[in-house]
Design a protein around this motif. Structure first.
Motif, PDB file in Angstrom:
ATOM      1  N   GLU A 157       0.843  -1.213   0.000  1.00  0.00           N
ATOM      2  CA  GLU A 157       0.000   0.000   0.000  1.00  0.00           C
ATOM      3  C   GLU A 157       0.871   1.254   0.000  1.00  0.00           C
ATOM      4  OE1 GLU A 157      -4.215  -1.258   2.047  1.00  0.00           O
ATOM      5  OE2 GLU A 157      -2.615  -0.735   3.426  1.00  0.00           O
ATOM      6  N   LEU A 201      -1.792   3.231  -2.751  1.00  0.00           N
ATOM      7  CA  LEU A 201      -3.223   2.927  -2.887  1.00  0.00           C
ATOM      8  C   LEU A 201      -3.583   1.857  -1.865  1.00  0.00           C
ATOM      9  CD1 LEU A 201      -3.716   2.453  -6.768  1.00  0.00           C
ATOM     10  CD2 LEU A 201      -4.659   4.328  -5.398  1.00  0.00           C
ATOM     11  N   SER A 202      -4.849   1.821  -1.452  1.00  0.00           N
ATOM     12  CA  SER A 202      -5.287   0.756  -0.543  1.00  0.00           C
ATOM     13  C   SER A 202      -5.376  -0.560  -1.324  1.00  0.00           C
ATOM     14  CB  SER A 202      -6.666   1.098   0.034  1.00  0.00           C
ATOM     15  OG  SER A 202      -7.630   1.042  -1.004  1.00  0.00           O
ATOM     16  N   PRO A 261      -7.945  -2.716  -1.640  1.00  0.00           N
ATOM     17  CA  PRO A 261      -9.128  -2.775  -2.528  1.00  0.00           C
ATOM     18  C   PRO A 261      -8.964  -1.920  -3.787  1.00  0.00           C
ATOM     19  CG  PRO A 261      -9.824  -2.533  -0.252  1.00  0.00           C
ATOM     20  CD  PRO A 261      -8.333  -2.366  -0.258  1.00  0.00           C
ATOM     21  N   LYS A 262      -8.346  -0.745  -3.647  1.00  0.00           N
ATOM     22  CA  LYS A 262      -8.136   0.130  -4.820  1.00  0.00           C
ATOM     23  C   LYS A 262      -7.138  -0.494  -5.797  1.00  0.00           C
ATOM     24  CE  LYS A 262     -10.587   3.913  -4.582  1.00  0.00           C
ATOM     25  NZ  LYS A 262     -11.630   3.995  -5.595  1.00  0.00           N
ATOM     26  N   ILE A 263      -6.119  -1.146  -5.265  1.00  0.00           N
ATOM     27  CA  ILE A 263      -5.133  -1.783  -6.156  1.00  0.00           C
ATOM     28  C   ILE A 263      -5.834  -2.864  -6.983  1.00  0.00           C
ATOM     29  CG2 ILE A 263      -3.022  -3.190  -6.285  1.00  0.00           C
ATOM     30  CD1 ILE A 263      -2.062  -1.764  -3.725  1.00  0.00           C
ATOM     31  N   GLU A 284      -8.989  -3.052  -7.674  1.00  0.00           N
ATOM     32  CA  GLU A 284      -9.985  -2.428  -8.551  1.00  0.00           C
ATOM     33  C   GLU A 284      -9.325  -1.723  -9.741  1.00  0.00           C
ATOM     34  OE1 GLU A 284     -12.663   0.035  -6.171  1.00  0.00           O
ATOM     35  OE2 GLU A 284     -12.876   1.340  -7.923  1.00  0.00           O
ATOM     36  N   GLU A 285      -8.278  -0.959  -9.470  1.00  0.00           N
ATOM     37  CA  GLU A 285      -7.714  -0.109 -10.529  1.00  0.00           C
ATOM     38  C   GLU A 285      -6.595  -0.783 -11.318  1.00  0.00           C
ATOM     39  OE1 GLU A 285      -6.623   3.710  -8.963  1.00  0.00           O
ATOM     40  OE2 GLU A 285      -8.628   4.015  -8.095  1.00  0.00           O
ATOM     41  N   LYS A 286      -5.844  -1.679 -10.667  1.00  0.00           N
ATOM     42  CA  LYS A 286      -4.666  -2.256 -11.338  1.00  0.00           C
ATOM     43  C   LYS A 286      -4.801  -3.756 -11.587  1.00  0.00           C
ATOM     44  CE  LYS A 286      -1.821   1.462 -10.118  1.00  0.00           C
ATOM     45  NZ  LYS A 286      -1.174   2.207 -11.197  1.00  0.00           N
TER      46      LYS A 286
END
Ligand code: S3P
Length: 181
Positions: A50, A55-56, A58-60, A62-64
């Motif tokens: 992180e 990024l958190s 969940p965001k990693i 979701e986005e990556k």
């Protein structure tokens, strides 16, 4: 003093315990307790990722995407492989062969084994730690992930301990005793 297996790097002797296991197995809580008792640093691969990616988790996801996340796990493991520390890892750290090979270079790898029903209850009640894989899979598919991973945890570990019906202190002492023999 404790007689943990040590890893020698040049002239520096290291104490290392890596905790592996499924989501909700208690790696972070037990890891912090072990580190405090042994007076060595506590590291958490999820936290390191992180920080690295900014990024958190969940965001990693979701986005990556998951494969990007798995790549980060390998890179982070590689950067800490020569440190004295108790290291808590993400539940999927055992998935890639590269990470398995890296794990094999650590002095002690402890698998915290917990049955799937207990894990699911813990994950559901852990509002502070959102697990993307839990949210994106049906209960059956999530259980299948557990079943698929079990032999990988077993193979990657140098010690297996169950974490059910034990206090953090009891389990900390058990690991210290068993690894230290
Ligand atoms: C994962 C476990 C999580 C985190 C990510 C993926 C997994 O860590 O690394 O959500 O694949 O099992 P915890 O095991 O600490 O929940």
């Amino acid at each position: 003093m404790f007689a943990f297996k040590k890893k020698e790097q040049g002239r520096c002797i290291m104490t290392q315990i890596v905790l592996i296991g499924f989501m909700g197995a208690g790696k972070t809580a037990i890891g912090k307790s072990l580190a405090q008792k042994l007076q060595i640093p506590f590291l958490d691969t999820d936290q390191l990722i992180e920080k690295k990616v900014n990024l958190s988790i969940p965001k990693i996801f979701e986005e990556k995407g998951e494969s990007f996340f798995r790549q980060q796990e390998k890179e982070v493991l590689n950067t800490i492989k020569d440190q004295s520390a108790v290291i808590s890892t993400g539940g999927g750290i055992i998935l890639s062969q590269e990470s398995q090979a890296l794990l094999a270079t650590f002095a002690n790898v402890v698998f915290l084994e917990v049955d799937i029903d207990t894990l699911v209850e813990r994950i559901k009640s852990d509002a502070n730690n959102i697990r993307p894989l839990f949210l994106t899979h049906t209960p059956e598919a999530f259980k299948q992930i557990y079943t698929d991973r079990l032999p990988l945890y077993q193979k990657a570990s140098t010690l297996i301990v169950t974490n059910r019906g034990k206090s953090i202190e009891e389990l900390t002492n058990e690991i210290i005793l068993k690894v230290g023999v």
